[in-house]
Design a protein around this motif. Structure first.
Motif, PDB file in Angstrom:
ATOM      1  N   SER A   1       0.851  -1.191   0.000  1.00 57.66           N
ATOM      2  CA  SER A   1       0.000   0.000   0.000  1.00 57.66           C
ATOM      3  C   SER A   1       0.887   1.242   0.000  1.00 57.66           C
ATOM      4  N   LEU A   2       0.459   2.297  -0.730  1.00 56.42           N
ATOM      5  CA  LEU A   2       1.288   3.499  -0.842  1.00 56.42           C
ATOM      6  C   LEU A   2       0.440   4.660  -1.339  1.00 56.42           C
ATOM      7  N   ALA A   3       1.012   5.848  -1.247  1.00 52.24           N
ATOM      8  CA  ALA A   3       0.382   7.057  -1.787  1.00 52.24           C
ATOM      9  C   ALA A   3       1.474   7.989  -2.299  1.00 52.24           C
ATOM     10  N   VAL A   4       1.171   8.675  -3.409  1.00 55.50           N
ATOM     11  CA  VAL A   4       2.115   9.631  -3.997  1.00 55.50           C
ATOM     12  C   VAL A   4       1.446  10.991  -4.049  1.00 55.50           C
ATOM     13  N   HIS A   5       2.098  11.990  -3.450  1.00 54.71           N
ATOM     14  CA  HIS A   5       1.548  13.344  -3.420  1.00 54.71           C
ATOM     15  C   HIS A   5       2.324  14.254  -4.365  1.00 54.71           C
ATOM     16  N   ARG A   6       1.673  15.335  -4.765  1.00 52.61           N
ATOM     17  CA  ARG A   6       2.287  16.286  -5.692  1.00 52.61           C
ATOM     18  C   ARG A   6       3.612  16.810  -5.122  1.00 52.61           C
ATOM     19  N   GLY A   7       4.630  16.858  -5.968  1.00 52.94           N
ATOM     20  CA  GLY A   7       5.924  17.396  -5.563  1.00 52.94           C
ATOM     21  C   GLY A   7       6.862  16.392  -4.924  1.00 52.94           C
ATOM     22  N   GLU A   8       6.365  15.180  -4.614  1.00 54.09           N
ATOM     23  CA  GLU A   8       7.241  14.172  -4.007  1.00 54.09           C
ATOM     24  C   GLU A   8       8.216  13.621  -5.044  1.00 54.09           C
ATOM     25  N   ARG A   9       9.453  13.353  -4.594  1.00 54.09           N
ATOM     26  CA  ARG A   9      10.452  12.725  -5.459  1.00 54.09           C
ATOM     27  C   ARG A   9      10.925  11.458  -4.747  1.00 54.09           C
ATOM     28  N   ILE A  10      10.452  10.322  -5.231  1.00 53.73           N
ATOM     29  CA  ILE A  10      10.604   9.047  -4.513  1.00 53.73           C
ATOM     30  C   ILE A  10      11.579   8.146  -5.262  1.00 53.73           C
TER      31      ILE A  10
ATOM     32  N   LEU B   1      18.373  13.695  -6.048  1.00 54.29           N
ATOM     33  CA  LEU B   1      16.999  13.982  -6.456  1.00 54.29           C
ATOM     34  C   LEU B   1      15.929  13.623  -5.441  1.00 54.29           C
ATOM     35  N   THR B   2      16.104  12.548  -4.680  1.00 49.89           N
ATOM     36  CA  THR B   2      14.978  11.995  -3.939  1.00 49.89           C
ATOM     37  C   THR B   2      14.773  12.664  -2.584  1.00 49.89           C
ATOM     38  N   THR B   3      13.495  12.738  -2.194  1.00 53.41           N
ATOM     39  CA  THR B   3      13.121  13.240  -0.867  1.00 53.41           C
ATOM     40  C   THR B   3      12.515  12.126  -0.006  1.00 53.41           C
ATOM     41  N   ARG B   4      12.299  10.965  -0.635  1.00 51.72           N
ATOM     42  CA  ARG B   4      11.772   9.799   0.078  1.00 51.72           C
ATOM     43  C   ARG B   4      12.268   8.546  -0.636  1.00 51.72           C
TER      44      ARG B   4
ATOM     45  N   LEU C   1       6.930  -3.297   1.268  1.00 49.13           N
ATOM     46  CA  LEU C   1       7.448  -1.953   1.004  1.00 49.13           C
ATOM     47  C   LEU C   1       7.607  -1.194   2.309  1.00 49.13           C
ATOM     48  N   SER C   2       8.815  -0.630   2.518  1.00 47.73           N
ATOM     49  CA  SER C   2       9.075   0.228   3.683  1.00 47.73           C
ATOM     50  C   SER C   2       9.408   1.618   3.184  1.00 47.73           C
ATOM     51  N   SER C   3       8.991   2.632   3.911  1.00 46.73           N
ATOM     52  CA  SER C   3       9.189   4.021   3.498  1.00 46.73           C
ATOM     53  C   SER C   3      10.181   4.724   4.431  1.00 46.73           C
ATOM     54  N   TYR C   4      11.054   5.530   3.854  1.00 44.98           N
ATOM     55  CA  TYR C   4      12.079   6.259   4.608  1.00 44.98           C
ATOM     56  C   TYR C   4      12.118   7.709   4.122  1.00 44.98           C
ATOM     57  N   ARG C   5      12.277   8.633   5.036  1.00 46.60           N
ATOM     58  CA  ARG C   5      12.386  10.052   4.676  1.00 46.60           C
ATOM     59  C   ARG C   5      13.807  10.367   4.232  1.00 46.60           C
ATOM     60  N   GLY C   6      13.931  11.274   3.267  1.00 43.83           N
ATOM     61  CA  GLY C   6      15.254  11.736   2.837  1.00 43.83           C
ATOM     62  C   GLY C   6      15.738  11.013   1.591  1.00 43.83           C
ATOM     63  N   ASN C   7      17.022  11.251   1.252  1.00 46.65           N
ATOM     64  CA  ASN C   7      17.584  10.670   0.033  1.00 46.65           C
ATOM     65  C   ASN C   7      18.189   9.293   0.317  1.00 46.65           C
ATOM     66  N   TYR C   8      18.960   8.782  -0.640  1.00 42.51           N
ATOM     67  CA  TYR C   8      19.476   7.415  -0.513  1.00 42.51           C
ATOM     68  C   TYR C   8      20.418   7.268   0.684  1.00 42.51           C
ATOM     69  N   SER C   9      21.310   8.234   0.873  1.00 39.83           N
ATOM     70  CA  SER C   9      22.251   8.148   1.997  1.00 39.83           C
ATOM     71  C   SER C   9      21.504   8.167   3.329  1.00 39.83           C
ATOM     72  N   ALA C  10      20.456   9.009   3.413  1.00 36.12           N
ATOM     73  CA  ALA C  10      19.641   9.042   4.636  1.00 36.12           C
ATOM     74  C   ALA C  10      18.932   7.709   4.843  1.00 36.12           C
TER      75      ALA C  10
ATOM     76  N   GLN D   1      19.069   5.220   8.116  1.00 37.48           N
ATOM     77  CA  GLN D   1      17.838   4.833   8.812  1.00 37.48           C
ATOM     78  C   GLN D   1      17.625   3.321   8.769  1.00 37.48           C
ATOM     79  N   ALA D   2      17.925   2.706   7.622  1.00 33.86           N
ATOM     80  CA  ALA D   2      17.717   1.265   7.482  1.00 33.86           C
ATOM     81  C   ALA D   2      18.630   0.502   8.443  1.00 33.86           C
ATOM     82  N   GLU D   3      19.873   0.960   8.567  1.00 34.26           N
ATOM     83  CA  GLU D   3      20.797   0.306   9.500  1.00 34.26           C
ATOM     84  C   GLU D   3      20.308   0.465  10.938  1.00 34.26           C
ATOM     85  N   ALA D   4      19.822   1.681  11.257  1.00 34.74           N
ATOM     86  CA  ALA D   4      19.314   1.916  12.614  1.00 34.74           C
ATOM     87  C   ALA D   4      18.078   1.058  12.883  1.00 34.74           C
ATOM     88  N   ARG D   5      17.163   0.984  11.906  1.00 33.86           N
ATOM     89  CA  ARG D   5      15.953   0.154  12.072  1.00 33.86           C
ATOM     90  C   ARG D   5      16.330  -1.315  12.234  1.00 33.86           C
ATOM     91  N   SER D   6      17.308  -1.745  11.451  1.00 33.62           N
ATOM     92  CA  SER D   6      17.734  -3.149  11.522  1.00 33.62           C
ATOM     93  C   SER D   6      18.298  -3.472  12.903  1.00 33.62           C
TER      94      SER D   6
END
Length: 634
Positions: free
Chosen positions: A23-32, A220-223, A232-241, A245-250
């Protein structure tokens, strides 16, 4: 309001569940950015969101009037229309207005009211970009490496990469509300990637990007959406962020699982000890708590991980301090038009050199010249003492298509089946996968086989031509760590800016047919580029110098063709003279024979002298013909 929402999307391929209630949603202006291992379902999810593939379960809803643009990895974008016509079709309303303006121009001489209508329409035409759309098309095509020579070529006569870039160009010109891009950087060189990155940075609509280019995702990405095990898991920020976050969640999830397992063990011990005693009531309470924890553990199952890459590169024998020296080197396939010249360049032990430049600038040809696969047009290539080269080709054409993965490892020197299978497991080939033939492997699988062979070489000088091209992001990170830990020397051809920035201690750039050496790595190269942007007069002077060199090369080529034509004409003239002299010699020979039969000694002597003179002239003509013929053939 969301442009697009998906609810509980499920997709199976055979018995395998690729998407599990996503499940997901895409809003105007998002860069995923959509990331995950190869085969995790990224392209499948993108195709479902674009409406090109039906899910097995769940639904996708779109906002009213939303326009979606979709770039798949494999495109059938083609047809009889030309590249330019395909781009102009985006501006069909403007073209219709232009035709209406032309009709009004013709009518103005007889119809005074046409002048007023013409003025109003011209104002609308200009406001809609009627005088600038052609420039927009040219800028977009040029940015994606589609030159003016392709404008009038039918789409079905373009290469696969050119058709993909043409579709991307049209999508950028259409400016849809939601742009879905599946590996948009695949067929672009470094300049094209940077142009596309700049173009998308100001994109007004929403973006979902599948890419193996970490620097591109970072810019480019903001999510980030991460697909793993169909979830599907969602994370805020770009790839480095996302990586942080993924390492911290793990780590947090591992801590939770450990604490839960410890609690379950404690509760189990309590229930065993006190059930059926005076504390049975308390034991039953503990049992309910234990059952809840067991249910929680079952629901918290981790997604099945994709086969991972475990790469280690050992450098074997230590090389000398000098690993490679290029001196007065001319590289290419035509002596009159070398791709590249290198005045002098050296690589020393332990250096990690990245070689970059536009597509077609000669990077792979230089590598093949260093390896001895292509002879230099001039100058020399010198390898240092005890240098052992390990080569990773951009296209693994050296692999036997009919051999299995396991046979390929055994052929490379592995001692036993067990050792080979254990070794291949580190590269993601387990079970029956080791019996796959090379010819049926995906690009990523072939790259992993090539890396396995490279690791077996124990070379101290790695020459790598686009090693990350077919690797997914997790594998790219494994390769990066292995290269960072490698104790030998590296020469790397790559468009992967993330890898080049992290790895290269030195950078070679092919610029306008010359090799430039940046001893401080990528940072020095970026300073050089910024300087050129800040001082456009220097860039203009370089452009003028390039035009002067091109004109000189063109004049030299024309002179060479004129000289070749003159020599061919001279050869033809000599052949005519030789033919005439040979006929004359045959006539003299017959006359000498007749004079001999008449026993006319004086005539025989006279004709003999004439024959010798003509024979000497003929030999001189043959010598000239041979010399000119050799020049023409050369």
């Amino acid at each position: 309001m969301a442009l697009l929402t998906a609810d509980a999307i499920t997709k199976h391929y055979g018995a395998e569940r690729v998407l599990d209630a996503v499940s997901l949603a895409v809003h105007r202006g998002e860069r995923i950015g959509l990331v995950g291992a190869n085969g995790s379902g990224k392209s499948t999810l993108l195709a479902i969101l674009a409406g090109h593939l039906e899910p097995d379960g769940g639904s996708v809803r779109y906002a009213r009037g939303v326009r979606i643009g979709y770039l798949p990895q494999q495109t059938d974008f083609g047809g009889a229309e030309t590249l330019w016509e395909a781009m102009e079709a985006v501006f069909a309303p403007l073209l219709a207005q232009a035709e209406q303006l032309r009709r009004l121009e013709r009518a103005m001489t007889d119809d005074p009211t046409a002048v007023e209508r013409y003025g109003r329409l011209l104002e609308r035409f200009e406001a809609a970009g009627g005088f600038t759309y052609e420039a927009r098309i040219r800028r977009t095509l040029a940015g994606l490496g589609l030159t003016a020579s392709l404008y009038n070529r039918p789409l079905d006569r373009l290469s696969g990469g050119e058709r993909t870039r043409a579709l991307l160009a049209r999508l950028l010109l259409e400016e849809p509300d939601l742009l879905l891009l599946d590996e948009p950087t695949n067929h672009l060189d470094l300049a094209g990637i940077e142009w596309l990155e700049a173009r998308l940075r100001g994109w007004k609509g929403a973006l979902i990007i599948v890419a193996h280019d970490r620097a591109f995702l970072d810019a480019l990405t903001t999510r980030i959406w991460a697909l793993e095990g169909g979830r599907l898991s969602s994370y805020r920020g770009n790839y480095s962020a996302y990586r942080r976050q993924a390492e911290a969640r793990s780590e947090q999830a591992a801590d939770r699982r450990q604490a839960r397992e410890a609690e379950m063990a404690r509760l189990e011990a309590y229930v065993r000890r006190y059930m059926g005693t005076q504390r049975t009531g308390q034991a039953k309470g503990r049992l309910k708590r234990l059952q809840r924890l067991r249910a929680e553990a079952a629901a918290d199952r981790r997604p099945a991980a994709a086969p991972s890459l475990h790469l280690r590169l050992d450098d074997g024998l230590r090389s000398g301090d000098l690993v490679l020296r290029l001196q007065e080197l001319r590289v290419g396939y035509r002596a009159d038009a070398p791709l590249l010249t290198v005045e002098k360049a050296e690589i020393h032990r332990g250096e990690r050199v990245a070689l970059i430049g536009p597509n077609g600038s000669g990077k792979t040809t230089l590598i093949r010249t260093i390896l001895g696969q292509v002879a230099p047009l001039g100058g020399r290539v010198r390898l240092g003492a005890a240098v052992e080269i390990g080569y990773f080709a951009q296209v693994q054409s050296g692999l036997d298509q009919q051999r299995t993965v396991l046979d390929t490892l055994l052929d490379a020197g592995m001692d036993s089946l067990g050792e080979s299978r254990a070794f291949l497991a580190r590269y993601g080939f387990r079970g029956e996968h080791v019996f796959k033939k090379i010819g049926v492997l995906s690009g990523g699988e072939r790259a992993r086989v090539a890396l396995a062979l490279l690791a077996l070489r124990r070379a101290n000088f790695l020459v790598l031509d686009e090693p990350t091209n077919h690797l997914d992001l997790p594998s790219q990170e494994v390769l990066q760590r292995a290269l960072e830990q490698f104790g030998g020397t590296i020469l790397l051809v790559s468009h992967d800016r993330y890898l080049v920035r992290r790895l290269a201690t030195r950078l070679w750039l092919i610029h306008e047919g010359v090799l430039l050496d940046f001893t401080e790595g990528y940072a020095a190269y970026e300073r050089w580029r910024q300087e050129r942007r800040d001082h456009p007069q220097g860039k203009a002077e370089a452009s003028r110098e390039r035009r002067r060199r091109w004109e000189a090369m063109r004049r030299a080529e024309q002179a060479r063709k004129r000289e070749l034509r003159r020599r061919r004409e001279a050869v033809a003239a000599l052949e005519r003279q030789i033919g005439e002299m040979e006929a004359e010699l045959r006539t003299l020979s017959a006359a000498i024979e007749q004079a001999g039969r008449r026993q006319d000694a004086a005539k025989v002597a006279e004709l003999g002298r004439a024959y010798e003179t003509l024979q000497a002239r003929l030999e001189r003509l043959w010598a000239q013909w041979l010399e000119l013929g050799e020049h023409v053939e050369a």
